[in-house]
Design an enzyme around this catalytic site. Structure first.
Site, PDB file in Angstrom:
ATOM      1  N   HIS A  80      39.911 -43.734   2.778  1.00 41.07           N
ATOM      2  CA  HIS A  80      40.144 -44.508   1.520  1.00 41.07           C
ATOM      3  C   HIS A  80      40.883 -45.702   1.904  1.00 41.07           C
ATOM      4  O   HIS A  80      41.751 -45.965   2.808  1.00 41.07           O
ATOM      5  CB  HIS A  80      41.096 -43.665   0.700  1.00 41.07           C
ATOM      6  CG  HIS A  80      42.531 -43.251   1.341  1.00 41.07           C
ATOM      7  ND1 HIS A  80      43.468 -43.870   1.241  1.00 41.07           N
ATOM      8  CD2 HIS A  80      42.497 -42.244   2.097  1.00 41.07           C
ATOM      9  CE1 HIS A  80      44.538 -42.945   1.787  1.00 41.07           C
ATOM     10  NE2 HIS A  80      43.831 -42.220   2.416  1.00 41.07           N
ATOM     11  N   ASP A 197      47.405 -44.510   7.290  1.00 41.01           N
ATOM     12  CA  ASP A 197      46.863 -43.852   6.187  1.00 41.01           C
ATOM     13  C   ASP A 197      46.654 -44.472   5.186  1.00 41.01           C
ATOM     14  O   ASP A 197      47.379 -44.938   4.531  1.00 41.01           O
ATOM     15  CB  ASP A 197      47.997 -42.272   5.823  1.00 41.01           C
ATOM     16  CG  ASP A 197      47.573 -41.950   4.567  1.00 41.01           C
ATOM     17  OD1 ASP A 197      46.058 -41.776   4.309  1.00 41.01           O
ATOM     18  OD2 ASP A 197      48.110 -41.127   4.146  1.00 41.01           O
ATOM     19  N   GLU A 231      42.786 -42.577  -3.535  1.00 44.64           N
ATOM     20  CA  GLU A 231      42.857 -41.190  -2.667  1.00 44.64           C
ATOM     21  C   GLU A 231      44.265 -41.114  -2.840  1.00 44.64           C
ATOM     22  O   GLU A 231      44.615 -39.820  -3.038  1.00 44.64           O
ATOM     23  CB  GLU A 231      42.531 -41.325  -1.313  1.00 44.64           C
ATOM     24  CG  GLU A 231      42.441 -39.723  -0.702  1.00 44.64           C
ATOM     25  CD  GLU A 231      43.932 -39.458  -0.173  1.00 44.64           C
ATOM     26  OE1 GLU A 231      44.061 -38.288   0.189  1.00 44.64           O
ATOM     27  OE2 GLU A 231      44.816 -40.376   0.068  1.00 44.64           O
ATOM     28  N   GLU A 232      45.173 -41.975  -2.976  1.00 40.74           N
ATOM     29  CA  GLU A 232      46.631 -41.568  -2.581  1.00 40.74           C
ATOM     30  C   GLU A 232      47.391 -41.191  -4.154  1.00 40.74           C
ATOM     31  O   GLU A 232      48.306 -40.749  -4.243  1.00 40.74           O
ATOM     32  CB  GLU A 232      47.593 -42.904  -2.507  1.00 40.74           C
ATOM     33  CG  GLU A 232      47.335 -43.454  -0.982  1.00 40.74           C
ATOM     34  CD  GLU A 232      47.707 -42.355   0.232  1.00 40.74           C
ATOM     35  OE1 GLU A 232      48.420 -41.169  -0.306  1.00 40.74           O
ATOM     36  OE2 GLU A 232      47.671 -42.508   1.369  1.00 40.74           O
ATOM     37  N   ASP A 252      40.690 -39.258   7.767  1.00 39.61           N
ATOM     38  CA  ASP A 252      42.383 -39.495   7.057  1.00 39.61           C
ATOM     39  C   ASP A 252      43.026 -38.886   8.265  1.00 39.61           C
ATOM     40  O   ASP A 252      42.761 -38.163   9.241  1.00 39.61           O
ATOM     41  CB  ASP A 252      42.356 -38.542   6.135  1.00 39.61           C
ATOM     42  CG  ASP A 252      43.142 -39.341   4.936  1.00 39.61           C
ATOM     43  OD1 ASP A 252      44.048 -39.921   5.486  1.00 39.61           O
ATOM     44  OD2 ASP A 252      42.883 -39.322   3.808  1.00 39.61           O
ATOM     45  N   HIS A 332      53.199 -40.912   6.000  1.00 35.15           N
ATOM     46  CA  HIS A 332      53.658 -41.457   4.896  1.00 35.15           C
ATOM     47  C   HIS A 332      54.979 -41.956   4.980  1.00 35.15           C
ATOM     48  O   HIS A 332      55.856 -42.297   4.041  1.00 35.15           O
ATOM     49  CB  HIS A 332      53.688 -40.511   3.651  1.00 35.15           C
ATOM     50  CG  HIS A 332      52.493 -40.268   2.950  1.00 35.15           C
ATOM     51  ND1 HIS A 332      52.044 -39.794   1.736  1.00 35.15           N
ATOM     52  CD2 HIS A 332      51.308 -40.397   3.337  1.00 35.15           C
ATOM     53  CE1 HIS A 332      50.969 -39.777   1.246  1.00 35.15           C
ATOM     54  NE2 HIS A 332      50.253 -40.197   2.276  1.00 35.15           N
TER      55      HIS A 332
END
Length: 390
Positions: A80, A197, A231-232, A252, A332
């Protein structure tokens, strides 16, 4: 050209310089979910340069087809383009901005970040700060105040003394805020940055494709290289697949936190996430390919994690799914990975795309009877109770 049988004995050489260059370029383009047009343009142009047929959905998800000897059962590989970020929730009387997060990430990692807010009149720089940011004023309250998005604000680096000044700047509720990645690429192979990410996943897929094009790797079936833009926030690959795709491999981040089996080196093969187990047969194939080609691999299970694969299944796509992860420390947050993991995954993607089709029945979405249907490991006594009637 290289066929599957030659690849069995051939060590795929991934161009590490190409991979790093693509990652640096991607990190330089802000792309919080909902603000992905420019990173889509960059990625689509690179895919076209590599010779693929590129199709975009209305909102910008990319589906690039690399033809094989047959259309079905096609393989999909997905990562993504969107990242975490923030959005303006309120223009405050003190001239600062209240924010809400885009995606799920802690405001603890937002404190002190340099950011850009995209307004109708232009882009403004600023910082995300706790409400009590000065020790000279608040003393120990700086350390005891709560953590969370209601307890931070954006300080805009412009004349913004009050709400009216913010309005004059063109800033409004809903404006997107992008967080600087602040990347560092170290000589020892470690890469430290926000938004690895999943821009590292995108760069890894591009590097695998570059190797396939450079070596003229032929595949038995079409492969679709898919790049999603939501995606997030959970939508991911829900609308990017075509019916020909029978298997979907997501690329990912994993997590190297205590209690996990992920690593910053080699391939981390996820066996399950919060939506349940990944496909038995596809995961087994990927693990065995690692063994055949001396690619380091470890398995992990993620309890608080989902990927593009989950969104595809939840949207009703009847595809086999698997997840290849590069181990990330502080996912994250201010993340760290190692180039070794990215190169390992890229090598595996090439070998997977070039591998033989094992489940020919997957060429059709449904089939009558049990002919060609798969088996899972059983004891001999269990096999005797379920004889193969093919």
């Amino acid at each position: 050209m290289f066929c599957h049988h030659y690849l069995m004995e051939f060590a795929i050489q991934i161009d590490a310089d190409y991979l790093v260059a693509r990652l640096k370029a991607l990190l330089a383009i802000p792309s919080p979910t909902g603000f992905t047009d420019e990173t889509v343009r960059y990625t689509a142009r690179e895919l076209q340069r590599l010779g693929l047929e590129v199709v975009l959905t209305r909102r910008g998800a990319i589906r690039a087809r690399r033809p094989g000897n047959a259309r079905r059962p096609a393989r999909g590989i997905v990562s993504h383009l969107d990242t975490l970020g923030a959005q303006v929730k309120l223009l405050k009387p003190n001239g600062r901005l209240e924010l809400v997060s885009i995606g799920h990430w802690s405001a603890r990692f937002a404190e002190g970040a340099r950011v850009s807010v995209f307004s109708s009149k232009g882009t403004y720089r600023g910082s995300i700060l706790p409400l009590k940011a000065s020790g000279h004023t608040y003393n120990e309250e700086v350390d005891t105040q709560p953590t969370g998005w209601p307890h931070v604000e954006m300080r805009v680096d412009a004349l913004a003394r009050d709400r009216d000044d913010l309005v004059q700047l063109g800033i409004d509720v809903g404006d997107i805020v992008a967080v600087d990645p602040a990347p560092e690429f170290l000589d020892n192979g470690f890469i430290v940055s926000r938004h690895l990410d999943d821009k590292a996943g995108v760069a890894t897929m591009l590097a695998a494709l570059e190797a396939m094009q450079r070596l003229d790797v032929q595949t038995q079936v079409d492969t679709y290289w898919i790049f999603t833009i939501g995606e997030e926030v959970g939508v991911g690959a829900s609308a990017a697949l075509v019916a020909d795709i029978a298997s979907l491999v997501a690329v990912d981040n994993g997590t190297t936190a205590p209690g996990q089996n992920s690593s910053e080196f080699g391939v981390t093969l996820a066996m399950a996430d919060q939506t349940g187990p990944f496909d038995y047969h596809l995961s087994k194939k990927l693990f065995e390919l690692c063994g055949e080609h001396d690619i380091p691999v470890q398995k992990d299970v993620f309890r608080f994690y989902r990927s593009d694969a989950a969104s595809a299944i939840e949207a009703g796509h009847d595809v086999r799914t698997a997840l290849l992860a590069f181990g990330v420390d502080a996912s994250h947050g201010y993340e760290r990975i190692h180039l070794n993991a990215l190169i390992s995954i890229a090598r595996l993607l090439v070998h997977y795309a070039a591998s033989e089709v094992q489940i020919e029945r997957d060429a059709t979405e449904t089939a009558e009877g049990l002919k060609g249907f798969t088996h899972q490991k059983m004891s001999q006594a269990e096999q005797d109770l379920t004889p193969d009637e093919d």
